[in-house]
Design a protein around this motif. Structure first.
Motif, PDB file in Angstrom:
ATOM      1  N   LYS A 145       0.857  -1.168   0.000  1.00 63.73           N
ATOM      2  CA  LYS A 145       0.000   0.000   0.000  1.00 63.73           C
ATOM      3  C   LYS A 145       0.899   1.225   0.000  1.00 63.73           C
ATOM      4  N   ARG A 146       0.528   2.220  -0.732  1.00 61.69           N
ATOM      5  CA  ARG A 146       1.365   3.409  -0.885  1.00 61.69           C
ATOM      6  C   ARG A 146       1.676   4.057   0.472  1.00 61.69           C
ATOM      7  N   LYS A 147       2.937   4.317   0.682  1.00 61.79           N
ATOM      8  CA  LYS A 147       3.436   5.015   1.882  1.00 61.79           C
ATOM      9  C   LYS A 147       3.050   4.308   3.182  1.00 61.79           C
ATOM     10  N   LEU A 148       3.019   2.982   3.157  1.00 58.52           N
ATOM     11  CA  LEU A 148       2.622   2.236   4.346  1.00 58.52           C
ATOM     12  C   LEU A 148       3.655   2.349   5.454  1.00 58.52           C
ATOM     13  N   PHE A 149       4.898   2.078   5.135  1.00 57.05           N
ATOM     14  CA  PHE A 149       5.975   2.268   6.096  1.00 57.05           C
ATOM     15  C   PHE A 149       7.249   2.589   5.346  1.00 57.05           C
ATOM     16  N   ASN A 150       8.331   2.792   6.081  1.00 52.17           N
ATOM     17  CA  ASN A 150       9.564   3.242   5.432  1.00 52.17           C
ATOM     18  C   ASN A 150      10.222   2.128   4.615  1.00 52.17           C
ATOM     19  N   ALA A 151      11.215   2.497   3.825  1.00 50.05           N
ATOM     20  CA  ALA A 151      11.850   1.578   2.882  1.00 50.05           C
ATOM     21  C   ALA A 151      12.529   0.406   3.589  1.00 50.05           C
ATOM     22  N   VAL A 152      13.072   0.618   4.769  1.00 45.34           N
ATOM     23  CA  VAL A 152      13.761  -0.447   5.497  1.00 45.34           C
ATOM     24  C   VAL A 152      12.787  -1.568   5.833  1.00 45.34           C
ATOM     25  N   LYS A 153      11.619  -1.222   6.349  1.00 46.00           N
ATOM     26  CA  LYS A 153      10.613  -2.236   6.703  1.00 46.00           C
ATOM     27  C   LYS A 153      10.058  -2.922   5.453  1.00 46.00           C
TER      28      LYS A 153
ATOM     29  N   LEU B 194      -0.240  -8.236  -1.983  1.00 44.25           N
ATOM     30  CA  LEU B 194      -0.356  -6.840  -1.583  1.00 44.25           C
ATOM     31  C   LEU B 194      -0.332  -6.782  -0.063  1.00 44.25           C
ATOM     32  N   ILE B 195       0.690  -6.171   0.502  1.00 47.29           N
ATOM     33  CA  ILE B 195       0.809  -6.033   1.957  1.00 47.29           C
ATOM     34  C   ILE B 195       0.067  -4.769   2.369  1.00 47.29           C
ATOM     35  N   ILE B 196      -0.893  -4.915   3.274  1.00 47.32           N
ATOM     36  CA  ILE B 196      -1.709  -3.768   3.677  1.00 47.32           C
ATOM     37  C   ILE B 196      -1.427  -3.299   5.098  1.00 47.32           C
ATOM     38  N   ARG B 197      -0.828  -4.170   5.920  1.00 47.86           N
ATOM     39  CA  ARG B 197      -0.487  -3.813   7.306  1.00 47.86           C
ATOM     40  C   ARG B 197       0.836  -4.452   7.676  1.00 47.86           C
ATOM     41  N   LEU B 198       1.486  -3.897   8.677  1.00 45.87           N
ATOM     42  CA  LEU B 198       2.722  -4.474   9.196  1.00 45.87           C
ATOM     43  C   LEU B 198       2.369  -5.695  10.042  1.00 45.87           C
ATOM     44  N   PRO B 199       2.940  -6.878   9.726  1.00 44.95           N
ATOM     45  CA  PRO B 199       2.624  -8.069  10.525  1.00 44.95           C
ATOM     46  C   PRO B 199       3.218  -7.961  11.922  1.00 44.95           C
ATOM     47  N   SER B 200       2.533  -8.539  12.898  1.00 44.23           N
ATOM     48  CA  SER B 200       3.036  -8.508  14.265  1.00 44.23           C
ATOM     49  C   SER B 200       4.245  -9.415  14.432  1.00 44.23           C
ATOM     50  N   SER B 201       4.335 -10.452  13.595  1.00 44.18           N
ATOM     51  CA  SER B 201       5.484 -11.358  13.654  1.00 44.18           C
ATOM     52  C   SER B 201       5.660 -12.035  12.292  1.00 44.18           C
ATOM     53  N   SER B 202       6.827 -12.630  12.095  1.00 44.95           N
ATOM     54  CA  SER B 202       7.083 -13.353  10.844  1.00 44.95           C
ATOM     55  C   SER B 202       6.166 -14.557  10.729  1.00 44.95           C
ATOM     56  N   SER B 203       5.867 -15.193  11.848  1.00 48.89           N
ATOM     57  CA  SER B 203       5.015 -16.384  11.795  1.00 48.89           C
ATOM     58  C   SER B 203       3.606 -16.034  11.314  1.00 48.89           C
ATOM     59  N   GLN B 204       3.103 -14.864  11.690  1.00 44.11           N
ATOM     60  CA  GLN B 204       1.789 -14.442  11.215  1.00 44.11           C
ATOM     61  C   GLN B 204       1.807 -14.262   9.698  1.00 44.11           C
ATOM     62  N   LEU B 205       2.851 -13.643   9.193  1.00 44.12           N
ATOM     63  CA  LEU B 205       2.977 -13.449   7.751  1.00 44.12           C
ATOM     64  C   LEU B 205       3.084 -14.790   7.028  1.00 44.12           C
ATOM     65  N   PHE B 206       3.892 -15.714   7.556  1.00 41.61           N
ATOM     66  CA  PHE B 206       4.075 -17.019   6.924  1.00 41.61           C
ATOM     67  C   PHE B 206       2.800 -17.857   6.982  1.00 41.61           C
ATOM     68  N   ARG B 207       2.011 -17.722   8.059  1.00 42.24           N
ATOM     69  CA  ARG B 207       0.729 -18.423   8.142  1.00 42.24           C
ATOM     70  C   ARG B 207      -0.197 -17.968   7.013  1.00 42.24           C
ATOM     71  N   GLU B 208      -0.219 -16.658   6.770  1.00 39.19           N
ATOM     72  CA  GLU B 208      -1.068 -16.141   5.707  1.00 39.19           C
ATOM     73  C   GLU B 208      -0.553 -16.563   4.330  1.00 39.19           C
ATOM     74  N   LEU B 209       0.760 -16.620   4.175  1.00 36.43           N
ATOM     75  CA  LEU B 209       1.325 -17.038   2.890  1.00 36.43           C
ATOM     76  C   LEU B 209       1.197 -18.533   2.689  1.00 36.43           C
ATOM     77  N   GLY B 210       0.853 -19.271   3.729  1.00 34.61           N
ATOM     78  CA  GLY B 210       0.633 -20.708   3.621  1.00 34.61           C
ATOM     79  C   GLY B 210      -0.478 -21.035   2.633  1.00 34.61           C
ATOM     80  N   PHE B 211      -1.315 -20.060   2.342  1.00 33.22           N
ATOM     81  CA  PHE B 211      -2.363 -20.213   1.340  1.00 33.22           C
ATOM     82  C   PHE B 211      -1.770 -20.598  -0.024  1.00 33.22           C
ATOM     83  N   LEU B 212      -0.540 -20.177  -0.296  1.00 33.75           N
ATOM     84  CA  LEU B 212       0.093 -20.437  -1.585  1.00 33.75           C
ATOM     85  C   LEU B 212       0.570 -21.864  -1.748  1.00 33.75           C
TER      86      LEU B 212
END
Length: 111
Positions: free
Chosen positions: A55-63, A90-108
């Motif tokens: 999402k545009r301007k969601l967080f800084n380039a490092v994140k 499309l990332i819309i929010r900052l994940p609270s942890s890597s495991s949360q992000l990987f759980r969602e990507l498990g759909f793939l």
């Protein structure tokens, strides 16, 4: 001296989705899976290809770059188990942890 990864998997260049017409087709006509951190737009294809966007301007380039690296690493490690789809993550929010992000990507995964 070349240092290789322990698993021997490398992320192939042809796995990245670059065709602008195909990307627009995915956004306009593809199915979507809405989750807490991400939205995955996808269509059936011959093989797995992906694009990561934010999402545009969601967080800084490092994140943003850190999240991209983590997603690419997930795809690299699981590339032989992925569904045969073209997808845009499309990332819309900052994940609270890597495991949360990987759980969602498990759909793939085909599992």
């Amino acid at each position: 001296m070349v240092i290789s990864s322990t698993t021997g998997f490398t992320l192939k260049e042809n796995i990245k989705l670059k065709d602008k017409k195909r990307i627009n087709y995915i956004f306009n006509n593809g199915s979507k899976k809405i989750q807490k951190v991400s939205i995955v737009f996808y269509v059936d294809a011959q093989r797995f290809r992906f694009l990561i966007s934010f999402k545009r301007k969601l967080f800084n380039a490092v994140k943003r770059n850190s999240l991209k690296r983590r997603i690419k690493e997930f795809i690299r490690l699981n590339q032989y188990c992925l569904k045969k789809i073209d997808c845009t993550i499309l990332i819309i929010r900052l994940p609270s942890s890597s495991s949360q992000l990987f759980r969602e990507l498990g759909f793939l995964l085909n599992r």
